[in-house]
Design a protein around this motif. Structure first.
Motif, PDB file in Angstrom:
ATOM      1  N   UNK A  58      -4.546   7.287   3.331  1.00  0.00           N
ATOM      2  CA  UNK A  58      -4.626   7.957   2.042  1.00  0.00           C
ATOM      3  C   UNK A  58      -4.072   7.028   0.971  1.00  0.00           C
ATOM      4  N   UNK A  59      -4.008   7.509  -0.258  1.00  0.00           N
ATOM      5  CA  UNK A  59      -3.602   6.649  -1.373  1.00  0.00           C
ATOM      6  C   UNK A  59      -2.145   6.224  -1.287  1.00  0.00           C
ATOM      7  N   UNK A  60      -1.352   6.907  -0.469  1.00  0.00           N
ATOM      8  CA  UNK A  60       0.076   6.600  -0.368  1.00  0.00           C
ATOM      9  C   UNK A  60       0.416   5.747   0.857  1.00  0.00           C
ATOM     10  N   UNK A  76       5.437  -5.916  -2.327  1.00  0.00           N
ATOM     11  CA  UNK A  76       4.752  -6.931  -1.519  1.00  0.00           C
ATOM     12  C   UNK A  76       3.258  -7.038  -1.825  1.00  0.00           C
ATOM     13  N   UNK A  77       2.831  -6.499  -2.968  1.00  0.00           N
ATOM     14  CA  UNK A  77       1.409  -6.569  -3.320  1.00  0.00           C
ATOM     15  C   UNK A  77       0.557  -5.996  -2.182  1.00  0.00           C
ATOM     16  N   UNK A  78       1.096  -4.955  -1.498  1.00  0.00           N
ATOM     17  CA  UNK A  78       0.557  -4.538  -0.214  1.00  0.00           C
ATOM     18  C   UNK A  78      -0.857  -3.975  -0.286  1.00  0.00           C
ATOM     19  N   UNK A  79      -1.090  -3.055  -1.200  1.00  0.00           N
ATOM     20  CA  UNK A  79      -2.428  -2.466  -1.281  1.00  0.00           C
ATOM     21  C   UNK A  79      -3.476  -3.546  -1.545  1.00  0.00           C
ATOM     22  N   UNK A  80      -3.181  -4.435  -2.462  1.00  0.00           N
ATOM     23  CA  UNK A  80      -4.145  -5.490  -2.770  1.00  0.00           C
ATOM     24  C   UNK A  80      -4.368  -6.412  -1.577  1.00  0.00           C
ATOM     25  N   UNK A  81      -3.313  -6.724  -0.847  1.00  0.00           N
ATOM     26  CA  UNK A  81      -3.450  -7.615   0.309  1.00  0.00           C
ATOM     27  C   UNK A  81      -4.388  -7.025   1.357  1.00  0.00           C
ATOM     28  N   UNK A  82      -4.193  -5.760   1.690  1.00  0.00           N
ATOM     29  CA  UNK A  82      -5.007  -5.184   2.758  1.00  0.00           C
ATOM     30  C   UNK A  82      -6.449  -4.975   2.303  1.00  0.00           C
ATOM     31  N   UNK A 136      -9.317   4.546  -1.424  1.00  0.00           N
ATOM     32  CA  UNK A 136      -7.941   5.042  -1.529  1.00  0.00           C
ATOM     33  C   UNK A 136      -7.074   4.155  -2.404  1.00  0.00           C
ATOM     34  N   UNK A 137      -7.369   2.857  -2.465  1.00  0.00           N
ATOM     35  CA  UNK A 137      -6.631   2.042  -3.428  1.00  0.00           C
ATOM     36  C   UNK A 137      -7.009   2.448  -4.845  1.00  0.00           C
ATOM     37  N   UNK A 138      -8.276   2.714  -5.080  1.00  0.00           N
ATOM     38  CA  UNK A 138      -8.710   3.159  -6.414  1.00  0.00           C
ATOM     39  C   UNK A 138      -8.009   4.463  -6.775  1.00  0.00           C
ATOM     40  N   UNK A 152      -8.501  13.655  -4.871  1.00  0.00           N
ATOM     41  CA  UNK A 152      -8.122  14.127  -6.199  1.00  0.00           C
ATOM     42  C   UNK A 152      -7.961  12.955  -7.161  1.00  0.00           C
ATOM     43  N   UNK A 153      -8.528  13.084  -8.320  1.00  0.00           N
ATOM     44  CA  UNK A 153      -8.391  12.062  -9.362  1.00  0.00           C
ATOM     45  C   UNK A 153      -7.811  12.702 -10.625  1.00  0.00           C
ATOM     46  N   UNK A 154      -7.242  11.856 -11.453  1.00  0.00           N
ATOM     47  CA  UNK A 154      -6.662  12.322 -12.716  1.00  0.00           C
ATOM     48  C   UNK A 154      -7.359  11.617 -13.876  1.00  0.00           C
ATOM     49  N   UNK A 155      -7.588  12.378 -14.945  1.00  0.00           N
ATOM     50  CA  UNK A 155      -8.195  11.815 -16.153  1.00  0.00           C
ATOM     51  C   UNK A 155      -7.318  12.148 -17.350  1.00  0.00           C
TER      52      UNK A 155
END
Length: 979
Positions: free
Chosen positions: A551-553, A560-566, A610-612, A681-684
């Motif tokens: 999930x997003x979390x 560690x720039x983790x989301x971008x790395x994976x 999920x990163x988005x 779920x998204x937020x605007x």
């Protein structure tokens, strides 16, 4: 069990000799190891496509000039042999365009055979053809006769009148013959997955038989099979559309696949299905084909759960409904007849649930005793003559642990925890049992903490490690694995069954070659190596966390720039996979998409989604102008998921596998699957009608001179972004430009840009001691922020070589990064590297695994790591371990460690981790973290030494942290290693 230990020890001792003998010894032993590994992945070749052979002479042509040698067999051989021979005939047609003629021999004569060559197949003692060859002295079968599923293959001159040369395939039993037949199919180029994976067959004009003798030895594990389970909505949807139900038309496809994979055992689909009742031809054809049938761990006496729902009366409760249940079970044994079967005994609650609260050991012992009396009564033979198993699944194992026992002829089917971690193994000195032990393993599961059913998330590295443990402790009667819908588990199914056939032939270091060989078999040689690399990485990435748990979390945006790395890693993998797809010949594209590319592309897309979502939520909190764009990105990737599903179901292979990707995987809220995928779920937000600058940066930025191992974290970065509906201006000023410079001092951040990264560059040549400076940022909307920058120099030239260097607050150590001269041997045991294992670059574990736990001593096998700290004082050391369970039910599995000359600390990896909640957390993260407080007396070079105490401990990495642990899923990236 003793032979297992000897074989394992020989392999380990060979490595010991390598170290002791020096370079010459290494070269000699590597040559030996290579010979062994080549044998591991396929039998010796008896087939060639060229008449020019350097290592073996060609005996004769099996196919050429539009002709194919006929297949000769006896009228009196098993029906399954005749079916396999017919399939071999069709395999020759797939390869050459011409089928092999099937000839039935009678009275030592065959019909028209203009080629004067043949393939003669048959079963010793059940084929008049083979028995005549033995009687005439044409073949010697001492190597295979009387053995379980063994095969002799050799060229024979003038076996019968009218045949000048023949390739003879003589099986010790029905499956021995069948496996030999399908071995020829494999060697002429027909993959076991030709139907189930759409693997194309390469056309060959000429096929030659080599003049050599080949023996397929008896398998090391007697019963090897799969469990079709959790089969709705995917497999069930496809089966009903293609075949009208789980009938013999479907199951014969499964039987053939199993036999081509040299398996012999099946638990059939049971979600709303009943193998024997849905189609009475199912059990008949299973026996004819040569498949041993059983029922799952909670369906006793060969009766499916659905049969009770259809015909049962009253409660599924032996205390209250004994007579009805006995009559119900009796019919299961009556229907078994003479069909090869393994009868599940015992009882769980209805619907694979625990039995009622009042159930006890005495009751279950009575149930099994009564079931065996039924078996004896119906078969007219002692119950011990009918193969049986008792599955120690979930709470049933507790009965065993509390002292419940069953007759020794019943196989004890041990189980994993449904997540690939074995729950129990017999002790090294366990009393001999004639029924032996088995393992029920999982590649798919429905249950807590989350279903995982969608795609393959299983690494062969972990499967090897756990099943190697099982085999080393004498578990060799039954290996069965839950494969869910069968597709898309093609690769791990192949490995599990290949490994089960001979665990002694595939060492851990052979796994990369195994994967390459498998890729070559499916897709040809040209791209086999890069495809194998892709398979290894996508299974590693998916095993870190099941897609249903992602999930997003899951990964960190902050640390560690983790989301971008994976995501970057998965994107790169998807690009490589797509490039291979584009280059593959058209004939291979359908197979490659369903066996590899879909799993990579769909997984990479899910990570992007999920990163988005994570960025959308973060940016909404920060009121970034691109917040709504990232909400649109979530919608886009969600749509891409459905389009990939549509392509798999409806377009690829002409829509042959419709429904196989119907499984929901987005929108879980608890362990059970959602009814439908749902948009995360998204937020605007509504933007202000003016320019406002946003700043993403700390109040204090700490920079040191130590590089990162993979440059995953920029040495100094501040992100500027727009917060309104107008572009935002910015100006950045450095207090001391001699020490610090920027790649941009002023500019504009557009509203469509996620941000503008400002990189800080330090001139370390001008800094000899810690310095403090600052940067000043001003921008649209009157925004103003001052950031303090602390610069900590390190003289790289003075750092010790062969050590990990602390960066910021911690040093992160790769388990594979031990110093080569630190490996210490003891009692024939050494720490062994498992490259590519787990969530990291690999792990280390003591081998051979079948040793009695050691008392702690500095003389125990040890392994050491060098690291350099910039700080001193109190710290925490964290060990990242595979979540191995207390499989021998002792105090727990242990190892010991010490830093420098400090007293060794014994670590029990199971103590304190017994709760269900901790287990859920561990299997969800596929890791166990154990932390301990330590004191580092001084900054500088240190040594971490780890001693072996228990088998089964796998360490993946270590961290020494002087600060507070930062939230992340993978932990800190490995620190810089100064070579």
């Amino acid at each position: 069990m003793k032979s297992h230990w000897i074989n394992t020890t020989i392999r380990v001792m060979a490595k010991v000799i390598c170290v002791k003998m020096g370079n010459k010894g290494i070269y000699l032993l590597i040559a030996f190891m290579c010979w062994g590994s080549s044998y591991s992945f396929g039998q010796q070749q008896v087939i060639s496509f060229s008449s020019d052979q350097q290592q073996a002479s060609v005996a004769f042509a099996l196919a050429g000039q539009g002709q194919v040698a006929p297949i000769v067999l006896a009228e009196d051989d098993w029906k399954g042999v005749q079916i396999a021979a017919d399939n071999l005939s069709q395999d020759f047609k797939r390869v050459t365009g011409t089928p092999a003629t099937l000839l039935k021999m009678q009275d030592n004569a065959i019909g028209n055979n203009s080629s004067h060559t043949a393939i003669i197949v048959g079963t010793i003692g059940h084929s008049s053809v083979i028995d005549q060859l033995i009687k005439n002295g044409k073949i010697q079968v001492d190597q295979v006769a009387g053995k379980w599923e063994a095969t002799l293959m050799r060229v024979v001159a003038h076996p019968f009148p009218g045949i000048e040369q023949a390739l003879v395939i003589a099986g010790s039993d029905k499956r021995g013959t069948i496996y030999g037949i399908y071995e020829i199919s494999r060697q002429i180029g027909v993959s076991p997955w030709y139907y189930w994976g759409d693997v194309p067959v390469v056309h060959q004009q000429n096929i030659y038989c080599l003049d050599r003798t080949m023996v397929l030895a008896s398998p090391k594990v007697k019963y090897r099979g799969i469990f079709l389970n959790d089969e709705a909505p995917a497999l069930s949807g496809w089966v009903h559309e293609q075949f009208g139900g789980f009938n013999h038309k479907f199951y014969t496809k499964v039987f053939e696949l199993l036999l081509r994979l040299k398996a012999n055992y099946l638990w059939p689909a049971m979600w709303g299905n009943a193998f024997n009742d849905d189609d009475t031809l199912n059990p008949v054809l299973a026996d004819q084909y040569g498949i041993v049938m059983g029922t799952s761990h909670h369906e006793p006496m060969l009766r499916a759960q659905q049969e009770w729902k259809r015909y049962g009366k009253g409660e599924w409760n032996y205390q209250e409904n004994q007579k009805v249940l006995q009559d119900f079970w009796k019919k299961g044994i009556q229907h078994m007849g003479s069909h090869e079967s393994i009868v599940t005994v015992g009882m769980r609650g209805d619907g694979d649930m625990p039995m009622t609260e009042g159930s006890n050991i005495a009751l279950l012992e009575k149930i099994i005793k009564d079931q065996r009396q039924i078996i004896t009564s119906v078969t007219g033979k002692p119950a011990s003559k009918t193969p049986q198993l008792w599955a120690l699944y979930k709470e049933v194992q507790e009965y065993y642990d509390k002292g419940m026992r069953v007759p020794d002829d019943i196989t004890l089917l041990l189980c994993d925890d449904n997540w690939g971690n074995l729950r129990k193994l017999p002790a090294l000195n366990a009393k001999y049992r004639s029924g032996g032990y088995g393992i029920y393993y999982h590649f798919d599961y429905v249950g807590d903490p989350r279903n995982y059913k969608w795609i393959n998330t299983n690494t062969i590295e972990r499967t090897w490690e756990q099943m190697h443990l099982a085999y080393s402790y004498g578990v060799d009667q039954i290996w069965i694995v839950n494969v869910g819908d069968l597709k898309p588990m093609e690769f791990p199914i192949s490995f599990f069954l290949d490994y089960a056939r001979n665990p002694e032939a595939i060492n851990y270091d052979d796994l990369p070659a195994y994967t390459t060989n498998w890729a070559k078999q499916q897709f040809g040689e040209t791209f086999a190596q890069p495809i194998a690399d892709i398979i290894h990485l996508y299974t590693k990435y998916n095993a870190r966390v099941k897609p249903e748990l992602l999930n997003s979390r899951t990964y960190s945006l902050k640390n560690y720039n983790e989301w971008n790395r994976v995501v970057d890693a998965y994107n790169a993998l998807a690009q490589k996979s797509r490039a291979i797809y584009d280059k593959l010949p058209e004939a291979y594209k359908a197979a490659y998409f369903e066996l590899v590319d879909f799993q990579v592309a769909a997984s990479a897309n899910l990570y992007r989604l999920y990163r988005a979502q994570a960025l959308n939520h973060l940016y909404a909190d920060q009121h970034r102008s691109v917040t709504n764009q990232f909400a649109d990105s979530v919608r886009y990737y969600y749509l891409q998921d459905s389009l990939l599903t549509y392509r798999y179901n409806k377009i690829n292979a002409g829509g042959k596998w419709n429904h196989f990707m119907d499984q929901t995987h987005i929108g879980y809220t608890y362990w059970q699957q959602p009814e439908h995928n749902s948009l995360p779920a998204v937020r605007e937000i509504t933007l202000q009608g003016k320019a406002i600058l946003g700043i993403d940066g700390p109040d204090t930025l700490y920079l040191n001179q130590v590089p990162t191992s993979d440059n995953t974290t920029p040495p100094g970065q501040i992100t500027l972004y727009a917060m309104g509906n107008q572009p935002a201006d910015y100006a950045v000023k450095v207090a001391n430009e001699k020490l610090l410079s920027l790649d941009a001092q002023k500019g504009i951040v557009k509203t469509a840009a996620a941000g503008r990264a400002i990189h800080l560059k330090v001139d370390w040549t001008k800094i000899s001691t810690k310095q403090v400076t600052a940067i000043d940022i001003k921008g649209s909307g009157g925004v103003h922020k001052k950031i303090t920058v602390v610069l900590s120099p390190v003289d790289i030239r003075q750092l010790p070589h062969g050590a990990y260097i602390q960066g910021k607050d911690l040093v992160s150590i790769d388990a594979l990064g031990y110093t080569s001269d630190s490996l210490k041997f003891g009692q024939g045991i050494r720490w062994t590297a498992l490259k590519g294992f787990g969530k990291t670059a690999g792990g280390v574990t003591p081998m051979p695994v079948n040793f009695t736990p050691l008392k702690m001593s500095r003389e125990n096998p040890s392994i050491s790591y060098r690291f350099y700290t910039l700080d001193s004082g109190d710290a925490h050391i964290r060990f990242y371990l595979s979540p191995t369970l207390n499989i021998w039910h002792t105090e727990g599995l242990k190892f010991a460690y010490a830093i420098d000359a400090q007293a060794p600390v014994v670590v029990n990896i199971n103590k304190g981790f017994e709760s269900e909640n901790l287990w859920r957390k561990e299997v969800a993260a596929s890791i166990r973290k154990i932390a301990d407080k330590v004191s580092i007396k001084n900054a500088g070079l240190h040594t971490l030494t780890i001693w072996a105490i228990s088998p089964g401990v796998v360490i993946q990495k270590m961290e020494l942290d002087f600060g507070k642990e930062k939230q992340s899923f993978l932990g800190a990236p490995i620190s810089y290693y100064n070579p």
